[in-house]
Write a protein that holds these residues in place. Sequence first.
Motif, mmCIF file in Angstrom:
data_model
loop_
_atom_site.group_PDB
_atom_site.id
_atom_site.type_symbol
_atom_site.label_atom_id
_atom_site.label_comp_id
_atom_site.label_asym_id
_atom_site.label_seq_id
_atom_site.Cartn_x
_atom_site.Cartn_y
_atom_site.Cartn_z
ATOM 1 N N ALA A 39 -7.862 0.131 3.698
ATOM 2 C CA ALA A 39 -7.676 -0.079 2.260
ATOM 3 C C ALA A 39 -8.963 -0.522 1.587
ATOM 4 N N ALA A 40 -9.782 -1.251 2.336
ATOM 5 C CA ALA A 40 -11.017 -1.781 1.765
ATOM 6 C C ALA A 40 -12.198 -0.843 1.967
ATOM 7 N N ALA A 62 -11.653 2.076 -1.638
ATOM 8 C CA ALA A 62 -12.044 0.871 -2.380
ATOM 9 C C ALA A 62 -12.136 1.094 -3.892
ATOM 10 N N TRP A 80 -8.821 0.647 -6.277
ATOM 11 C CA TRP A 80 -8.156 -0.609 -6.620
ATOM 12 C C TRP A 80 -8.676 -1.143 -7.941
ATOM 13 N N SER A 104 -5.067 -1.302 8.821
ATOM 14 C CA SER A 104 -4.667 -0.950 7.456
ATOM 15 C C SER A 104 -5.565 -1.659 6.450
ATOM 16 N N ARG A 105 -5.841 -2.933 6.708
ATOM 17 C CA ARG A 105 -6.686 -3.702 5.794
ATOM 18 C C ARG A 105 -8.080 -3.075 5.707
ATOM 19 N N ILE A 121 -2.594 4.959 4.300
ATOM 20 C CA ILE A 121 -3.286 3.746 4.733
ATOM 21 C C ILE A 121 -2.538 3.073 5.874
ATOM 22 N N ASP A 122 -1.218 3.064 5.822
ATOM 23 C CA ASP A 122 -0.446 2.418 6.880
ATOM 24 C C ASP A 122 -0.213 3.312 8.081
ATOM 25 N N VAL A 169 0.815 -1.218 0.000
ATOM 26 C CA VAL A 169 0.000 0.000 0.000
ATOM 27 C C VAL A 169 0.842 1.259 0.000
#
Lengths: 297, 297
Positions: free
Chosen positions: A251-252, A257, A260, A247-248, A238-239, A231
């Motif tokens: 990111a989603a 979203a 991506w 983070s997950r 994000i991190d 990422v």
Amino acid sequence: MTPGVPALLAAALVLGGCVTTRPAAVTAAAPAQQPSLYATTWTYGSAEAAALGLQAYSALTNYVAGRLPALQGAAPFESALVTGIDGAGRPQRALCTAAMRAHPAVVLDIDETGLLNSGAQYYAAQGHPYDEAEWARWLDDRAAQPTPVPGAVAAIAALRRLGVTPIWISNATNSRRDATVRALAGAGLGDAVPLETLFLRDDIAPGSDKQPRRLNVAERHCIIAMVGDQVGDFTSLIDAGKPPLASRRAAAAGAYAPLWGQGWFMLPNPVYGAWNTPEATLEDAVPQSLRWHPKPQ
Amino acid sequence: MTPGVPALLAAALVLGGCVTTRPAAVTAAAPAQQPSLYATTWTYGSAEAAALGLQAYSALTNYVAGRLPALQGAAPFESALVTGIDGAGRPQRALCTAAMRAHPAVVLDIDETGLLNSGAQYYAAQGHPYDEAEWARWLDDRAAQPTPVPGAVAAIAALRRLGVTPIWISNATNSRRDATVRALAGAGLGDAVPLETLFLRDDIAPGSDKQPRRLNVAERHCIIAMVGDQVGDFTSLIDAGKPPLASRRAAAAGAYAPLWGQGWFMLPNPVYGAWNTPEATLEDAVPQSLRWHPKPQ
């Protein structure tokens, strides 16, 4: 099957549609029982990982081609570069000025994005602890026999035909600049010019955060898309300060979203990365509510 | 960093743009030194794997939407189903009859494609050998708390809005049909009807080869796209009788390469699969010419 074979191996027989016509694996040496083994053999040796590379680069090429009419049009053009988050949590994408729009670019990471470090990871997965001098020697040796990620060569060629400049931003050491230039060229990824189309660690600004380098590139180019395997290759937001599962979720989340596959293109790398630094535990990866064991009946 | 930390961990500090603001990992127990550890924590806990899911499903949705005009047009329509290889090594894609074209579908795998088996893999990655009865209990328990792969729910909903039927073809045991139906519904993936929109192992024909089930679906539907985490979810021809690297070459070869991301959509699963059955060694994954070690200077 020998005792102690990991559960997942046998699970594959049920879930994986096991094909038994494949000859027994060559066992030049006993398989290294390293936590990176499956990640390594899958990333460098599976059809599936190759397919994911082809898929990502096919999507990149089609996306970039599809954006060119808008680039040449009159309406404001949003780049793939995120410069912040607004009050509603939405990523703010930099707009491209007319001058920038005349110089469209795609920003890409190198390791496990453009090039595969199969040789070094073959060595590492035997349990060799990281050694900076050894890694520099890998970078030198790689220059003579570089391996591109599947799909990358065709995509880079397509970008150039479309008049879009590939720009590499990597955290590899800038003490091996020439070797990296040679590796990219030798792999069929074209000629990279340091500080024009190649930015290594500590270039522009000290450290590993890629945003200063992305912002620098954006002074001269309209960044239409970005490609990476972590990422941090896309955004540092994000991190930022989060444990892995946060983070997950970030990111989603709704804000990121849509990017991506539509401007941001990810390659798979379960072998290493910030997601595994420090090394992620199962408890990091699977939240309490999802942890399972068979209950006594 | 503690001694014996795998080389890749430290390599990530250099390559990965390491973010150090993340708090130390919670260590409820010492990390399991299993060959599946990194593959597992990445697949279920990383932002990157989530991004790959969103990316694949975004690509699927856009591809299917883009194909609908042709579906309704007059020209022959090639499905995503490959029925053989011609003399020149090209995949032959089934054409859809008018009757089939009135019933467009997308074929998807379930495990690590539609649903995440985070709970069972959390258990397996601690070194528990596969046990068929335990796995059946997972399928039962999962039905109450299923987890979709990121991107899947939105994509399935989009397909339905487009009038395209999702059809699940999975090698999970058909002894747990009801539990699987409940898991799909509970995850937000809609209602699956056994032998209409859900085909499990041994349905239609005995065994794990999915081609008989794909052909059966193709008698009634035009299969516009396919989604999976292993090449066997798309064709039985890539794995046929080959060692892993030969499968990888076949998947990346000119004949199949254009399908990835353009009709065939791959999700990442470095945890298990036919690629790792029997367990792949480093020598399987990295051909002789790419194996490296630092040479004495």
